[in-house]
Design an enzyme around this catalytic site. Structure first.
Site, short mmCIF file in Angstrom:
data_model
loop_
_atom_site.label_atom_id
_atom_site.label_comp_id
_atom_site.label_asym_id
_atom_site.label_seq_id
_atom_site.Cartn_x
_atom_site.Cartn_y
_atom_site.Cartn_z
N GLU A 120 10.13 1.50 10.34
CA GLU A 120 11.17 2.50 10.04
C GLU A 120 10.50 3.86 10.17
O GLU A 120 9.66 4.22 9.34
CB GLU A 120 11.69 2.33 8.60
CG GLU A 120 12.47 1.07 8.36
CD GLU A 120 13.83 1.08 9.02
OE1 GLU A 120 14.19 2.09 9.66
OE2 GLU A 120 14.52 0.06 8.93
N LYS B 35 0.85 -1.19 0.00
CA LYS B 35 0.00 0.00 0.00
C LYS B 35 0.88 1.25 0.00
O LYS B 35 1.53 1.57 0.99
CB LYS B 35 -0.89 0.05 1.25
CG LYS B 35 -1.97 1.13 1.10
CD LYS B 35 -2.39 1.75 2.39
CE LYS B 35 -1.55 2.89 2.86
NZ LYS B 35 -1.55 4.08 2.01
N CYS C 19 14.23 10.87 6.11
CA CYS C 19 14.19 10.53 7.54
C CYS C 19 15.57 10.58 8.18
O CYS C 19 15.70 10.87 9.35
CB CYS C 19 13.59 9.15 7.70
SG CYS C 19 14.42 7.95 6.66
N GLY D 90 -4.73 0.76 4.99
CA GLY D 90 -3.74 0.41 6.01
C GLY D 90 -4.38 -0.17 7.26
O GLY D 90 -3.85 -1.12 7.86
N GLU E 21 10.67 16.45 14.39
CA GLU E 21 11.04 16.24 12.99
C GLU E 21 10.25 17.24 12.14
O GLU E 21 9.02 17.22 12.13
CB GLU E 21 10.68 14.80 12.58
CG GLU E 21 11.10 14.49 11.18
CD GLU E 21 10.74 13.06 10.76
OE1 GLU E 21 9.57 12.67 10.91
OE2 GLU E 21 11.64 12.36 10.29
P1 NAD Z 1 2.82 8.71 7.35
O1 NAD Z 1 3.12 7.98 8.59
O2 NAD Z 1 1.78 9.76 7.38
O3 NAD Z 1 2.35 7.69 6.21
C1 NAD Z 1 3.12 6.58 5.83
C2 NAD Z 1 2.22 5.54 5.22
O4 NAD Z 1 1.30 5.07 6.21
C3 NAD Z 1 1.36 6.04 4.05
O5 NAD Z 1 1.23 5.02 3.10
C4 NAD Z 1 0.02 6.30 4.73
O6 NAD Z 1 -1.06 6.28 3.82
C5 NAD Z 1 -0.03 5.16 5.71
N1 NAD Z 1 -0.94 5.31 6.84
C6 NAD Z 1 -1.42 6.47 7.38
N2 NAD Z 1 -2.26 6.19 8.40
C7 NAD Z 1 -2.29 4.84 8.52
C8 NAD Z 1 -2.96 3.94 9.40
N3 NAD Z 1 -3.78 4.37 10.38
N4 NAD Z 1 -2.76 2.62 9.25
C9 NAD Z 1 -1.93 2.15 8.28
N5 NAD Z 1 -1.28 2.95 7.40
C10 NAD Z 1 -1.46 4.29 7.53
O7 NAD Z 1 4.21 9.24 6.81
P2 NAD Z 1 4.47 10.18 5.57
O8 NAD Z 1 4.03 11.54 5.94
O9 NAD Z 1 3.93 9.53 4.33
O10 NAD Z 1 6.07 10.11 5.47
C11 NAD Z 1 6.91 10.91 6.23
C12 NAD Z 1 7.41 10.16 7.46
O11 NAD Z 1 8.05 8.97 7.07
C13 NAD Z 1 8.46 10.96 8.21
O12 NAD Z 1 8.19 10.89 9.59
C14 NAD Z 1 9.75 10.24 7.89
O13 NAD Z 1 10.76 10.39 8.85
C15 NAD Z 1 9.30 8.85 7.77
N6 NAD Z 1 10.25 8.06 6.97
C16 NAD Z 1 11.04 7.16 7.61
C17 NAD Z 1 11.98 6.43 6.90
C18 NAD Z 1 12.86 5.43 7.58
O14 NAD Z 1 13.39 4.57 6.90
N7 NAD Z 1 13.08 5.50 8.87
C19 NAD Z 1 12.09 6.61 5.53
C20 NAD Z 1 11.27 7.53 4.91
C21 NAD Z 1 10.34 8.25 5.66
#
Ligand code: NAD
Length: 476
Positions: free
Chosen positions: A249, A172, A282, A211, A380
């Site tokens: 992650e 997803k 990240c 999700g 962040e």
């Molecule tokens: P997010 O947590 O809002 O969304 C990530 C994913 O989760 C998306 O596909 C979203 O649709 C889904 N999601 C949202 N609510 C959900 C739920 N209740 N249940 C299941 N899935 C759900 O993050 P974002 O804004 O898309 O990305 C930015 C974040 O990602 C930042 O905090 C960044 O640090 C982190 N990030 C971490 C890494 C790593 O490897 N540590 C890498 C890239 C990004």
């Protein structure tokens, strides 16, 4: 969508928007709860009723087909990730695309190299002698949930090891970057022998709906999630009901420690590289720790470099920074910058980049005199914002670097490699770059301490996130 081997359109669609131009670049199938459930059923059946999880030779051939198909489609993938993520095209020559396709080979070759089985020899227990044999096998149905910042890279970073290990999957993607997943689905359906149901791709305009199904459904065995710490916590709680294996992650607030014997004129002019992809990474080191004894000299070099840093159209290969992903994200970043203005000294930038008529742009922004407990040193921001914090001595620098609920990455740079390594050893974080050394590679485990996550992506450790361990006791 790809569900049970078929490319399906879905009952309705949502818009894919280019964040640099605000143009609608396409319509994408809007997966529903019912679609997610059908996908899970297909993945479950493919795991339970086919020999996908046991036939390593076949799996390897299928993954090679996928690799070759991605390679052939490289230029389409490149233009898509630039258009939907606002990713600078320069980054697609490395971590946003090209290196991902090359690095996939590492997972594919691991199918042959990995020690799937090992003998433990004979053990005597209550007078009975037994040999033990340890087997590694796939966990089962994996839910792969990815964010928008490095969409193709993160989709493949999950799919490649999950499939190489023998799992079936439902992928997803984030609503902001669906194409980087839907194209993988299309190539799997059209150009590989991957059996029906082994990979399902279910995009959705609603960030949470699909999700929520994936993380709650008892037929899913494993959740592999990259995204924000807030959603990661929610997923861990939700998955606990069925005790799924959870691999997270999450966010970061990593620190670069510049030691007082560093060559400032060599090290500090590259400080604006934290603005790469508008700071939407990240592992970016968004805190810089400068020794107070050389603070004025250091901050002047950093400020001058920020003033000179140029950014713009992501299709132009001269830029490392494009727009933020969305209007919502721009508002969030601007609110954090306003908070920073209350707390610390604004030195460069500090607002929306007004030279563009369209798109979600924010200026590269530099704050000095930041206190380690300020909001802009703790939260962040996920934008092109650097917080520079003065420190007293090495102990103080380590204390400040560790004063974070995150622990994803970091850097130490100084005149003596041994001293820099000594400081790095005391920083509680998953990866560290020392004196310019790069940790990123397909065989380098990557992940976080504390609230930056649970588990590791890439490397043997990353592969083993997708495996279960079975121990057999045999008569000796
Ligand atoms: P997010 O947590 O809002 O969304 C990530 C994913 O989760 C998306 O596909 C979203 O649709 C889904 N999601 C949202 N609510 C959900 C739920 N209740 N249940 C299941 N899935 C759900 O993050 P974002 O804004 O898309 O990305 C930015 C974040 O990602 C930042 O905090 C960044 O640090 C982190 N990030 C971490 C890494 C790593 O490897 N540590 C890498 C890239 C990004």
């Amino acid at each position: 969508m790809l569900i049970d081997g078929k490319l399906v359109e879905g009952a309705s669609t949502f818009e894919n928007v280019n964040p640099a131009t605000e143009e609608v670049i396409g319509e994408v199938a809007d997966g529903t709860v019912a679609d997610a459930e059908t996908a899970i059923a297909a993945a479950r059946r493919a795991f339970d009723e086919t020999d996908w999880s046991t036939d390593r030779v076949f799996r390897k051939r299928c993954l090679e087909q996928l690799h070759d198909a991605l390679d052939r489609e490289r230029e389409v993938l490149r233009s898509q990730v630039v258009a939907e993520a606002g990713a600078p095209i320069l980054l697609t020559y490395a971590i946003q695309l090209d290196s991902v396709i090359e690095d996939m080979q590492w997972d594919i070759e691991l199918i042959d190299r990995y020690e799937w089985e090992r003998e433990l020899g004979v053990h005597e227990f209550f007078g009975m002698r037994s040999a033990r044999n340890v087997r590694k096998e796939a966990v089962g149905v994996a839910a792969l949930i990815t964010p928008w910042n490095f969409p193709f890279m993160l989709n493949i970073s999950k799919l490649a090891p999950a499939l190489a290990a023998g799992n079936t999957a439902v992928l997803k993607p984030a609503p902001d970057t669906p194409w980087s997943a839907t194209i993988i689905g299309r190539l799997i359906a059209e150009e590989t022998d991957i059996p029906d149901g082994v990979v399902n791709v279910v995009p959705s305009g609603d960030p949470a709906a699909v999700g929520e199904v994936l993380t709650g459904d008892p037929r899913v065995d494993l959740v592999s999630f990259t995204g924000s710490t807030a959603v990661g916590k929610h997923i861990m709680a939700r998955a606990s009901d069925t005790l799924k294996k959870v691999f997270l992650e999450l966010g970061g607030k990593s620190a670069t420690i510049v030691l007082d014997d560093a060559d400032f004129s060599e090290v500090l002019p590259s400080a604006p590289m934290i603005c790469t992809h508008a700071g939407q990474g990240c592992a970016i080191t968004t805190r810089m720790l400068l020794p107070r004894s050389r603070y004025d000299e250091g901050i002047a070099i950093v400020a001058e470099a920020f003033e000179r840093f140029t950014f713009g159209d992501p299709t132009d290969p001269s830029f490392m920074m494009g727009p933020l992903i969305s209007a919502k994200q721009r508002e969030r970043v601007l609110a954090m910058i306003e908070q920073g203005k209350q707390e610390a000294t604004l030195l460069v930038g500090g607002g929306p980049a007004t030279q563009f008529d369209k798109g979600f742009w924010v200026e590269p922004t530099l704050f000095g005199d930041v206190d380690p407990d300020h909001t802009i040193a703790q939260e962040e921001i996920f934008g092109p914002v650097l917080s520079v914090i003065p420190y007293e001595d090495d102990d103080d620098a380590v204390r400040i670097a560790n004063n974070s609920r995150y622990g994803l990455s970091g850097a130490v740079t100084g005149g003596s490699l041994d001293r820099a390594i000594g400081v790095a050893e005391r920083v509680r974080t998953g990866t560290l770059a020392i004196n310019g050394g790069q940790w990123f590679a397909p065989d380098s485990p990557f992940g976080g301490y504390r609230q930056s996550g649970v588990g590791r992506e890439h490397g043997i450790e990353g592969f083993e996130e997708y495996l279960e361990t079975k121990t057999l006791g045999l008569p000796a």
